[in-house]
Design a protein around this motif. Structure first.
Motif, PDB file in Angstrom:
ATOM      1  N   ASP A  45      -4.716  -0.484   5.132  1.00  0.00           N
ATOM      2  CA  ASP A  45      -4.672  -1.855   5.644  1.00  0.00           C
ATOM      3  C   ASP A  45      -5.769  -2.680   4.979  1.00  0.00           C
ATOM      4  O   ASP A  45      -6.947  -2.502   5.274  1.00  0.00           O
ATOM      5  N   LEU A  56      -6.758  -5.638   5.355  1.00  0.00           N
ATOM      6  CA  LEU A  56      -7.468  -6.598   6.205  1.00  0.00           C
ATOM      7  C   LEU A  56      -8.371  -5.927   7.226  1.00  0.00           C
ATOM      8  O   LEU A  56      -9.128  -6.589   7.930  1.00  0.00           O
ATOM      9  N   ASP A  80       1.592  -2.618  -0.016  1.00  0.00           N
ATOM     10  CA  ASP A  80       2.623  -3.505  -0.549  1.00  0.00           C
ATOM     11  C   ASP A  80       4.017  -3.215   0.003  1.00  0.00           C
ATOM     12  O   ASP A  80       4.905  -4.061  -0.083  1.00  0.00           O
ATOM     13  N   LYS A 134     -13.015 -14.455  -3.502  1.00  0.00           N
ATOM     14  CA  LYS A 134     -12.549 -15.191  -2.333  1.00  0.00           C
ATOM     15  C   LYS A 134     -12.960 -16.651  -2.486  1.00  0.00           C
ATOM     16  O   LYS A 134     -14.145 -16.965  -2.612  1.00  0.00           O
ATOM     17  N   VAL A 183      -3.649 -12.781  -4.122  1.00  0.00           N
ATOM     18  CA  VAL A 183      -2.981 -11.741  -3.339  1.00  0.00           C
ATOM     19  C   VAL A 183      -2.857 -12.079  -1.855  1.00  0.00           C
ATOM     20  O   VAL A 183      -2.100 -11.435  -1.131  1.00  0.00           O
ATOM     21  N   ARG A 184      -3.586 -13.107  -1.401  1.00  0.00           N
ATOM     22  CA  ARG A 184      -3.485 -13.481   0.012  1.00  0.00           C
ATOM     23  C   ARG A 184      -3.938 -14.919   0.170  1.00  0.00           C
ATOM     24  O   ARG A 184      -4.900 -15.351  -0.467  1.00  0.00           O
ATOM     25  N   ILE A 185      -3.245 -15.661   1.016  1.00  0.00           N
ATOM     26  CA  ILE A 185      -3.661 -17.020   1.362  1.00  0.00           C
ATOM     27  C   ILE A 185      -3.495 -17.203   2.859  1.00  0.00           C
ATOM     28  O   ILE A 185      -2.499 -16.769   3.454  1.00  0.00           O
ATOM     29  N   GLU A 186      -4.461 -17.820   3.470  1.00  0.00           N
ATOM     30  CA  GLU A 186      -4.434 -18.039   4.914  1.00  0.00           C
ATOM     31  C   GLU A 186      -5.228 -19.303   5.224  1.00  0.00           C
ATOM     32  O   GLU A 186      -6.273 -19.544   4.597  1.00  0.00           O
ATOM     33  N   GLU A 207      -8.405 -19.962   2.998  1.00  0.00           N
ATOM     34  CA  GLU A 207      -8.973 -18.933   2.137  1.00  0.00           C
ATOM     35  C   GLU A 207      -7.901 -18.398   1.191  1.00  0.00           C
ATOM     36  O   GLU A 207      -6.746 -18.222   1.582  1.00  0.00           O
ATOM     37  N   ILE A 208      -8.302 -18.145  -0.047  1.00  0.00           N
ATOM     38  CA  ILE A 208      -7.427 -17.481  -1.017  1.00  0.00           C
ATOM     39  C   ILE A 208      -8.177 -16.269  -1.566  1.00  0.00           C
ATOM     40  O   ILE A 208      -9.311 -16.404  -2.040  1.00  0.00           O
ATOM     41  N   ASP A 209      -7.548 -15.111  -1.497  1.00  0.00           N
ATOM     42  CA  ASP A 209      -8.119 -13.906  -2.095  1.00  0.00           C
ATOM     43  C   ASP A 209      -7.449 -13.643  -3.436  1.00  0.00           C
ATOM     44  O   ASP A 209      -6.210 -13.688  -3.545  1.00  0.00           O
TER      45      ASP A 209
END
Length: 415
Positions: free
Chosen positions: A24, A26, A89, A221, A272-275, A282-284
């Motif tokens: 995981d 996160l 994934d 990040k 790979v991640r946006i929130e 945040e963008i990773d």
């Protein structure tokens, strides 16, 4: 291998593949998912049944065990390493592995979702496996050959070596790790407890491949701070962090610097991640290249994109945080050429042509190399990683077991 040896690698792999060990990304815990320890405990039990009485797992889920030396020569202690977790994934729950006996060279339709088809066109390595027995998942999950094939191969080789003490080898340490797929696999390895001088990860792909070079890798990040105002009274006041984040992503190059547009030795910048919400987004990213200099160049380029887009929105602020992940193992392995050379010889003795390759990615061996354990990566047969189309050849797994057996003998002979 001794004539008529009955490999256990297949039954072991089928058993391990059905245990959900998905990591995981996160999670703040280690391991990132407690279920990874289910496999840790099983492996310790099986290692003890083999005869490795010191097999143990710790609070982090690592598994350590020793195959005692069978020679009086001074031989470096070698570590055999594989990771137990599967990628975030694609689902790793309720994996149903299927053995396709004597593969006929045709496309493989997965029965639980017939829209999932492993085609020879998309997976040309399959054309080399005609006649092999191929293991796939059923269409709803990944298979977990990455890296439970490596786990099963090390376990089978350990069993073989214990059963055949006439084989001369030095002390061998076994290490199974959690959380490799989220870049944290060796974060809590006790190197003193491990007590090895050199190592090998069993986490490569096609038959004969030997990887002594990886990407260097960082994580980035980007945090955007906007200004939240009631939308009914927002004119000239509201600054949306979500929209700025979208602008940053839109400003990324469309035909270069992404995984989908690069190959060979080309690096990339990959979100790979946006929130987010209006006030904060945040963008990773993962940043990859073969040299640290190129890596830093990509980060400078991404920082300039962020600064340019944030500057278009008065009142917004941007933060840019870089986290080092791993570096190209070749920087270390070039100082210890015998590590790769011995693996090449072992592959040849297994009747295979060694294929020296670079990884567009990394393994636990990347970080272990910089922690004092030079550690290239040996093939396992795992293919089409992180997807529902993942597959592995039983014959490739058996050849990996053979390679391990030859490898420990090569070290003993050359010491």
């Amino acid at each position: 291998m001794v004539k008529d040896y009955v490999y256990s690698v297949t039954e072991r792999f089928l058993r391990y593949a059905q245990i959900d060990t998905q990591a995981d990304p996160l999670s703040k815990t280690f391991p990132s998912s407690a279920k990874q320890k289910d496999l840790s405990r099983l492996l310790v039990q099986e290692l003890q049944q083999i005869g490795l009485s010191d097999a143990v797992t710790d609070q982090y889920g690592y598994v350590y065990a020793t195959i005692p030396a069978t020679t009086d020569k001074e031989v470096p202690v070698i570590c055999l390493c594989a990771h137990m977790d599967t990628a975030p994934d694609c689902s790793g729950a309720n994996v149903r592995p299927i053995v396709h006996k004597a593969y006929d060279g045709k496309d493989i339709i997965l029965p639980d979702d017939t829209t999932q088809v492993i085609t020879v066109k998309e997976h040309p390595y399959l054309a080399e496996k005609i006649g092999d027995d191929i293991i796939t998942a059923s269409g709803n999950t990944l298979l977990g050959a990455d890296n439970k094939a490596g786990v099963a191969e090390i376990m089978d080789a350990a069993q073989y070596l214990v059963q055949h003490p006439e084989i001369r080898h030095g002390k061998i340490r076994i290490l199974f790790t959690p959380d490799e797929e989220v870049g944290r696999g060796v974060e809590h390895v006790n190197m003193e407890q491990l007590g090895a001088q050199f190592g090998y990860t069993m986490d490569g792909g096609e038959l004969g491949s030997l990887e002594d070079e990886t990407f260097s890798a960082d994580g980035v990040k980007i945090t955007i701070h906007g200004i939240s105002v009631h939308p009914g009274a927002a004119k000239g006041k509201l600054v949306s962090a979500v929209k700025i984040a979208a602008d940053i992503l839109h400003a990324l190059p469309k035909d270069i610097l992404s995984p989908e547009t690069t190959e060979d030795r080309q690096g990339f910048i990959h979100p790979v991640r946006i929130e987010g919400i209006t006030e904060k987004a945040e963008i990773d990213f993962i940043i990859r290249d073969f040299t640290t200099e190129e890596l830093q160049g990509h980060e400078f380029f991404l920082r300039k994109i962020m600064e340019t887009e944030v500057a278009k929105h008065p009142g917004a602020k941007g933060e840019f945080k870089v986290t080092a992940q791993y570096r190209n193992m070749k920087e270390v392995l070039d100082k210890h050429p015998e590590v790769t050379a011995n693996a090449e010889e072992a592959i040849r003795r297994a009747g295979i042509k060694p294929l020296k390759m670079s990884i567009r990615g990394g393994t636990d061996g990347s970080r272990l190399s910089f922690m004092g354990l030079p550690c290239p990566n040996i093939f396992t047969g795992e293919m089409a990683l992180h997807s529902k189309h993942e597959y592995v050849s039983i014959q490739d797994m058996q050849k990996a077991v053979d390679t391990i057996i030859h490898l420990v003998q090569v070290w003993e002979e050359r010491s």
